[in-house]
Motif scaffolding. Structure first.
Motif, mmCIF file in Angstrom:
data_model
loop_
_atom_site.group_PDB
_atom_site.id
_atom_site.type_symbol
_atom_site.label_atom_id
_atom_site.label_comp_id
_atom_site.label_asym_id
_atom_site.label_seq_id
_atom_site.Cartn_x
_atom_site.Cartn_y
_atom_site.Cartn_z
ATOM 1 N N PHE A 129 -21.259 16.097 38.762
ATOM 2 C CA PHE A 129 -20.318 17.014 39.421
ATOM 3 C C PHE A 129 -20.992 18.345 39.709
ATOM 4 O O PHE A 129 -20.750 18.966 40.743
ATOM 5 C CB PHE A 129 -19.086 17.220 38.544
ATOM 6 N N SER A 130 -21.839 18.790 38.776
ATOM 7 C CA SER A 130 -22.526 20.063 38.959
ATOM 8 C C SER A 130 -23.448 20.021 40.169
ATOM 9 O O SER A 130 -23.455 20.932 41.002
ATOM 10 C CB SER A 130 -23.323 20.399 37.688
ATOM 11 N N LEU A 135 -17.463 21.005 40.475
ATOM 12 C CA LEU A 135 -16.941 21.350 39.158
ATOM 13 C C LEU A 135 -15.508 21.873 39.231
ATOM 14 O O LEU A 135 -14.694 21.607 38.344
ATOM 15 C CB LEU A 135 -17.850 22.373 38.486
ATOM 16 N N GLU A 136 -15.183 22.626 40.289
ATOM 17 C CA GLU A 136 -13.804 23.088 40.429
ATOM 18 C C GLU A 136 -12.850 21.904 40.535
ATOM 19 O O GLU A 136 -11.766 21.898 39.937
ATOM 20 C CB GLU A 136 -13.661 23.990 41.670
ATOM 21 N N GLU A 137 -13.274 20.892 41.295
ATOM 22 C CA GLU A 137 -12.471 19.670 41.414
ATOM 23 C C GLU A 137 -12.305 19.002 40.054
ATOM 24 O O GLU A 137 -11.227 18.509 39.723
ATOM 25 C CB GLU A 137 -13.152 18.707 42.382
ATOM 26 N N LEU A 138 -13.370 18.996 39.256
ATOM 27 C CA LEU A 138 -13.324 18.353 37.949
ATOM 28 C C LEU A 138 -12.265 18.991 37.062
ATOM 29 O O LEU A 138 -11.522 18.299 36.362
ATOM 30 C CB LEU A 138 -14.696 18.441 37.273
ATOM 31 N N PHE A 139 -12.166 20.313 37.077
ATOM 32 C CA PHE A 139 -11.149 20.992 36.264
ATOM 33 C C PHE A 139 -9.736 20.631 36.717
ATOM 34 O O PHE A 139 -8.788 20.743 35.940
ATOM 35 C CB PHE A 139 -11.354 22.508 36.313
ATOM 36 N N GLU A 164 -13.667 30.736 39.829
ATOM 37 C CA GLU A 164 -15.093 30.446 39.780
ATOM 38 C C GLU A 164 -15.448 29.697 38.503
ATOM 39 O O GLU A 164 -14.935 30.007 37.419
ATOM 40 C CB GLU A 164 -15.891 31.757 39.838
ATOM 41 N N VAL A 165 -16.334 28.716 38.634
ATOM 42 C CA VAL A 165 -16.873 28.017 37.472
ATOM 43 C C VAL A 165 -18.166 28.704 37.047
ATOM 44 O O VAL A 165 -19.055 28.947 37.868
ATOM 45 C CB VAL A 165 -17.157 26.532 37.781
ATOM 46 N N ARG A 166 -18.253 29.038 35.768
ATOM 47 C CA ARG A 166 -19.481 29.594 35.203
ATOM 48 C C ARG A 166 -20.070 28.607 34.207
ATOM 49 O O ARG A 166 -19.337 27.854 33.575
ATOM 50 C CB ARG A 166 -19.206 30.940 34.525
ATOM 51 N N ARG A 167 -21.402 28.646 34.067
ATOM 52 C CA ARG A 167 -22.102 27.690 33.217
ATOM 53 C C ARG A 167 -22.962 28.455 32.218
ATOM 54 O O ARG A 167 -23.595 29.456 32.568
ATOM 55 C CB ARG A 167 -23.001 26.781 34.043
#
Length: 243
Positions: A129-130, A135-139, A164-167
């Protein structure tokens, strides 16, 4: 409630026992594993029985799924398939019965536990996904604020504030779960880390304190590596233990 979350033990009894001693020191109330309790390592039966004796709850991993379903086994590479067949020979009927009862998903304390990726994926890696920018879709695929995953053998934290997705790549120590932020925690591996650090990894989730403690545990690798070879498993799985 303080929950110990372990992933990808892979039949490594030496690593598991060292981690369980640390779990006791940390005062965990419950043990949850994210699957792949077996595979690659020399003591799958002993690992399954040790977890059962501790009352641990385990999600279905891709190695357990491959033991149960022939089609899944055929998707493994030749080394992994050889290890799987040797693992099958080493498992008792009692342990195979334990494995047959493992669910794809566990829900505890408002959090989701799954081997691969939410909502209930066993063979899919989070990094897929990354890489695809999804990743936004995954959440959006699960309702809980917190999800624990394994499968990659690498520690990661993903946070999502709605925009926003942060890693993050966590170091040993305590990570505070921010309010109004959702989290996916990739818990690394107890039995076969692939992140350049040979120590066994596990996490302690404190529900009330809203913390996740990333724990790194030393153990004696040499006897495990020798046992892998003695039990007829591919040498590469012994070599990988050293990082």
């Amino acid at each position: 409630m303080r929950r110990a979350v372990l992933s990808d033990i892979h039949g490594n009894l030496g690593a598991l026992r060292s981690v369980l001693r640390d779990v006791e020191r940390a005062g965990a109330d419950e043990i949850i594993t994210l699957g792949d309790n077996v595979g690659y390592g020399p003591d799958p039966d002993e690992v399954v029985q040790e977890l059962a004796a501790r009352g641990a709850t385990s999600c279905l991993g891709n190695h357990e799924q491959a033991l149960l379903f022939t089609d899944e086994a055929m998707s493994l590479n030749p080394h992994a398939l050889h290890a799987l067949e040797r693992t099958r020979e080493l498992l008792s009927p009692q342990s195979l019965e334990e494995i047959s009862r493992m669910p794809r998903v566990v829900i505890r304390g408002g959090a989701r536990f799954v081997h691969g990726a939410p909502p209930d994926l066993v063979t899919t890696y989070l990094f897929q996904f990354s890489r695809e920018g999804r990743l936004e879709e995954l959440f959006g695929r699960f309702p809980e604020e917190l999800c624990f995953c394994g499968h990659t053998h690498e520690l990661r934290i993903f946070t999502f504030d709605g925009g926003e997705v942060r890693r993050y790549r966590p170091e040993p120590g305590v990570f505070h779960l921010a309010p109004d932020v959702r989290h996916i925690i990739n818990c690394g591996s107890v039995g076969q880390p692939r992140d350049g650090d040979r120590r066994a990894k596990w996490v302690l989730w404190d529900h009330q304190a809203r913390t996740v403690d990333f724990r790194f545990v030393e153990y004696d690798i040499d006897p495990v590596a020798r046992r892998i070879l003695a039990r007829g498993l591919p040498r590469m799985y012994a070599d990988r233990l050293y990082g």
